[in-house]
Design a protein around this motif. Structure first.
Motif, mmCIF file in Angstrom:
data_model
loop_
_atom_site.group_PDB
_atom_site.id
_atom_site.type_symbol
_atom_site.label_atom_id
_atom_site.label_comp_id
_atom_site.label_asym_id
_atom_site.label_seq_id
_atom_site.Cartn_x
_atom_site.Cartn_y
_atom_site.Cartn_z
ATOM 1 N N MET A 70 6.476 -17.956 -5.816
ATOM 2 C CA MET A 70 6.669 -17.816 -7.110
ATOM 3 C C MET A 70 5.706 -16.078 -8.117
ATOM 4 O O MET A 70 4.624 -15.986 -7.641
ATOM 5 C CB MET A 70 4.775 -18.332 -7.989
ATOM 6 N N THR A 71 6.452 -15.291 -8.265
ATOM 7 C CA THR A 71 6.892 -14.411 -8.504
ATOM 8 C C THR A 71 5.414 -13.728 -9.434
ATOM 9 O O THR A 71 4.598 -12.438 -9.772
ATOM 10 C CB THR A 71 7.825 -13.091 -9.230
ATOM 11 N N SER A 72 4.380 -14.811 -10.752
ATOM 12 C CA SER A 72 3.328 -15.050 -11.147
ATOM 13 C C SER A 72 2.380 -14.291 -10.658
ATOM 14 O O SER A 72 0.985 -14.248 -11.298
ATOM 15 C CB SER A 72 3.668 -15.718 -12.486
ATOM 16 N N LEU A 73 2.504 -14.910 -9.088
ATOM 17 C CA LEU A 73 1.615 -15.327 -8.393
ATOM 18 C C LEU A 73 1.537 -14.057 -7.408
ATOM 19 O O LEU A 73 0.295 -14.170 -6.040
ATOM 20 C CB LEU A 73 0.926 -16.659 -7.699
ATOM 21 N N THR A 74 2.190 -13.241 -7.208
ATOM 22 C CA THR A 74 2.537 -11.928 -6.238
ATOM 23 C C THR A 74 1.536 -11.322 -6.193
ATOM 24 O O THR A 74 0.995 -11.373 -4.924
ATOM 25 C CB THR A 74 4.178 -11.847 -5.905
ATOM 26 N N PHE A 75 0.859 -10.733 -7.695
ATOM 27 C CA PHE A 75 0.074 -10.023 -7.329
ATOM 28 C C PHE A 75 -1.242 -10.122 -7.336
ATOM 29 O O PHE A 75 -1.846 -9.998 -6.013
ATOM 30 C CB PHE A 75 0.209 -9.212 -8.459
ATOM 31 N N GLY A 117 -4.718 -6.519 6.551
ATOM 32 C CA GLY A 117 -5.024 -6.225 5.565
ATOM 33 C C GLY A 117 -3.949 -4.686 4.538
ATOM 34 O O GLY A 117 -4.334 -4.663 4.141
ATOM 35 N N LEU A 118 -4.245 -3.414 5.675
ATOM 36 C CA LEU A 118 -4.019 -2.300 5.112
ATOM 37 C C LEU A 118 -1.820 -2.517 4.997
ATOM 38 O O LEU A 118 -1.721 -2.180 3.624
ATOM 39 C CB LEU A 118 -3.969 -0.991 6.059
ATOM 40 N N LEU A 119 -1.661 -2.689 5.713
ATOM 41 C CA LEU A 119 -0.279 -3.211 5.059
ATOM 42 C C LEU A 119 -0.155 -4.341 3.275
ATOM 43 O O LEU A 119 0.671 -3.486 2.783
ATOM 44 C CB LEU A 119 0.471 -4.287 5.992
ATOM 45 N N CYS A 120 -1.236 -4.928 3.749
ATOM 46 C CA CYS A 120 -1.439 -6.083 2.227
ATOM 47 C C CYS A 120 -1.749 -4.538 1.114
ATOM 48 O O CYS A 120 -1.473 -4.176 -0.046
ATOM 49 C CB CYS A 120 -2.192 -6.365 2.239
ATOM 50 N N LEU A 121 -2.371 -3.408 1.340
ATOM 51 C CA LEU A 121 -2.665 -2.968 0.524
ATOM 52 C C LEU A 121 -1.708 -1.946 -0.071
ATOM 53 O O LEU A 121 -1.825 -1.354 -0.641
ATOM 54 C CB LEU A 121 -4.214 -2.135 0.967
ATOM 55 N N LEU A 122 -1.053 -1.272 0.901
ATOM 56 C CA LEU A 122 0.195 -0.773 0.817
ATOM 57 C C LEU A 122 0.907 -1.241 -0.304
ATOM 58 O O LEU A 122 1.721 -0.074 -1.060
ATOM 59 C CB LEU A 122 0.631 0.201 2.227
ATOM 60 N N LEU A 124 0.504 -3.055 -2.314
ATOM 61 C CA LEU A 124 -0.282 -2.979 -3.568
ATOM 62 C C LEU A 124 0.448 -1.932 -4.273
ATOM 63 O O LEU A 124 0.008 -1.588 -5.722
ATOM 64 C CB LEU A 124 -1.888 -3.483 -3.691
ATOM 65 N N TRP A 125 0.117 -0.942 -2.937
ATOM 66 C CA TRP A 125 -0.284 0.873 -3.963
ATOM 67 C C TRP A 125 1.410 1.030 -4.608
ATOM 68 O O TRP A 125 1.386 1.531 -5.481
ATOM 69 C CB TRP A 125 -0.442 1.695 -2.816
ATOM 70 N N CYS A 126 2.024 0.423 -3.334
ATOM 71 C CA CYS A 126 3.444 0.923 -3.677
ATOM 72 C C CYS A 126 4.303 0.251 -5.111
ATOM 73 O O CYS A 126 4.537 0.228 -6.200
ATOM 74 C CB CYS A 126 4.476 0.485 -2.683
ATOM 75 N N GLU A 127 3.703 -1.509 -5.580
ATOM 76 C CA GLU A 127 4.196 -2.103 -6.240
ATOM 77 C C GLU A 127 3.672 -1.277 -7.772
ATOM 78 O O GLU A 127 4.268 -1.695 -8.848
ATOM 79 C CB GLU A 127 3.530 -3.930 -6.051
ATOM 80 N N GLN A 128 2.883 -1.189 -7.412
ATOM 81 C CA GLN A 128 1.036 -0.513 -8.975
ATOM 82 C C GLN A 128 2.054 0.889 -9.066
ATOM 83 O O GLN A 128 2.562 1.181 -10.478
ATOM 84 C CB GLN A 128 0.537 -0.341 -8.026
ATOM 85 N N TRP A 129 2.610 1.379 -8.020
ATOM 86 C CA TRP A 129 3.027 3.397 -8.235
ATOM 87 C C TRP A 129 4.863 2.583 -8.881
ATOM 88 O O TRP A 129 5.122 2.878 -9.897
ATOM 89 C CB TRP A 129 3.438 3.600 -7.049
ATOM 90 N N THR A 130 5.128 1.666 -8.240
ATOM 91 C CA THR A 130 6.505 1.100 -8.635
ATOM 92 C C THR A 130 7.061 0.958 -10.815
ATOM 93 O O THR A 130 7.491 0.971 -11.324
ATOM 94 C CB THR A 130 7.033 0.400 -8.049
ATOM 95 N N MET A 131 5.638 -0.512 -9.997
ATOM 96 C CA MET A 131 5.296 -0.790 -12.458
ATOM 97 C C MET A 131 5.196 0.804 -13.115
ATOM 98 O O MET A 131 5.585 0.949 -14.078
ATOM 99 C CB MET A 131 4.144 -1.656 -12.382
ATOM 100 N N ASN A 132 4.358 2.292 -12.181
ATOM 101 C CA ASN A 132 3.609 3.250 -12.867
ATOM 102 C C ASN A 132 4.773 3.649 -13.771
ATOM 103 O O ASN A 132 5.087 4.280 -14.985
ATOM 104 C CB ASN A 132 2.167 3.632 -13.094
ATOM 105 N N SER A 133 6.039 3.642 -12.712
ATOM 106 C CA SER A 133 6.479 4.775 -12.118
ATOM 107 C C SER A 133 7.831 4.167 -13.780
ATOM 108 O O SER A 133 8.117 4.833 -14.169
ATOM 109 C CB SER A 133 7.301 5.008 -11.134
ATOM 110 N N HIS A 134 8.128 2.934 -14.144
ATOM 111 C CA HIS A 134 8.615 2.607 -14.711
ATOM 112 C C HIS A 134 8.141 2.380 -16.090
ATOM 113 O O HIS A 134 9.121 2.090 -17.379
ATOM 114 C CB HIS A 134 9.211 1.027 -14.208
#
Length: 135
Positions: A70-75, A117-122, A124-134
């Motif tokens: 469920m992509t609505s729950l992914t974040f 945990g660090l991979l999950c944090l990464l 989050l950071w990558c997905e946020q960066w991707t969202m901001n770049s669009h």
């Protein structure tokens, strides 16, 4: 929002681990903890205290897995996985600093938890960066 395959795989892994560990501890905490040379004995109060966070871990794992489908729950699932695994790993390392080093399997657990945990944090950071770049 597009979810990367890496994020999906990581949520499958973290969710699967949480469900497995939580389920095993819920089913038989004495047997599970005996694997690390921890004797819980027959203290019903202690067994109850051990099972309670195991249930929360099991439920958290279910939410992590739901985030794959469920992509609505992914974040939300990725935030949950980050919090669970970083808190477990950091708490174990804090315990090592305060109490001393436990058995090697628990040290490995701490490293794996911190790594996940660090991979999950990464993620989050990558997905946020991707969202901001669009935007």
């Amino acid at each position: 929002m597009r979810v990367s395959n890496f994020s999906r795989i990581l949520l499958c892994l973290t969710g699967g681990i949480a469900i497995t560990i939580g389920g095993l501890v819920l089913y038989s905490p004495s047997d599970f903890y005996a694997l690390n040379h921890i004797d819980l004995g027959g203290n019903i109060n202690l067994l109850s205290e051990i099972r309670a966070p195991a249930g929360a871990l099991f439920a958290s794992g279910l939410v992590m897995l739901l985030g794959v489908f469920m992509t609505s729950l992914t974040f939300t699932s990725t935030i949950l996985a980050t919090l669970i695994y970083l808190s477990y790993g950091c708490s174990r390392f804090a315990g090592m600093a305060i109490d001393g080093v436990p058995s090697s399997s628990l040290v490995w657990s701490a490293g794996i938890e911190l790594g996940l945990g660090l991979l999950c944090l990464l993620c989050l950071w990558c997905e946020q960066w991707t969202m901001n770049s669009h935007e």
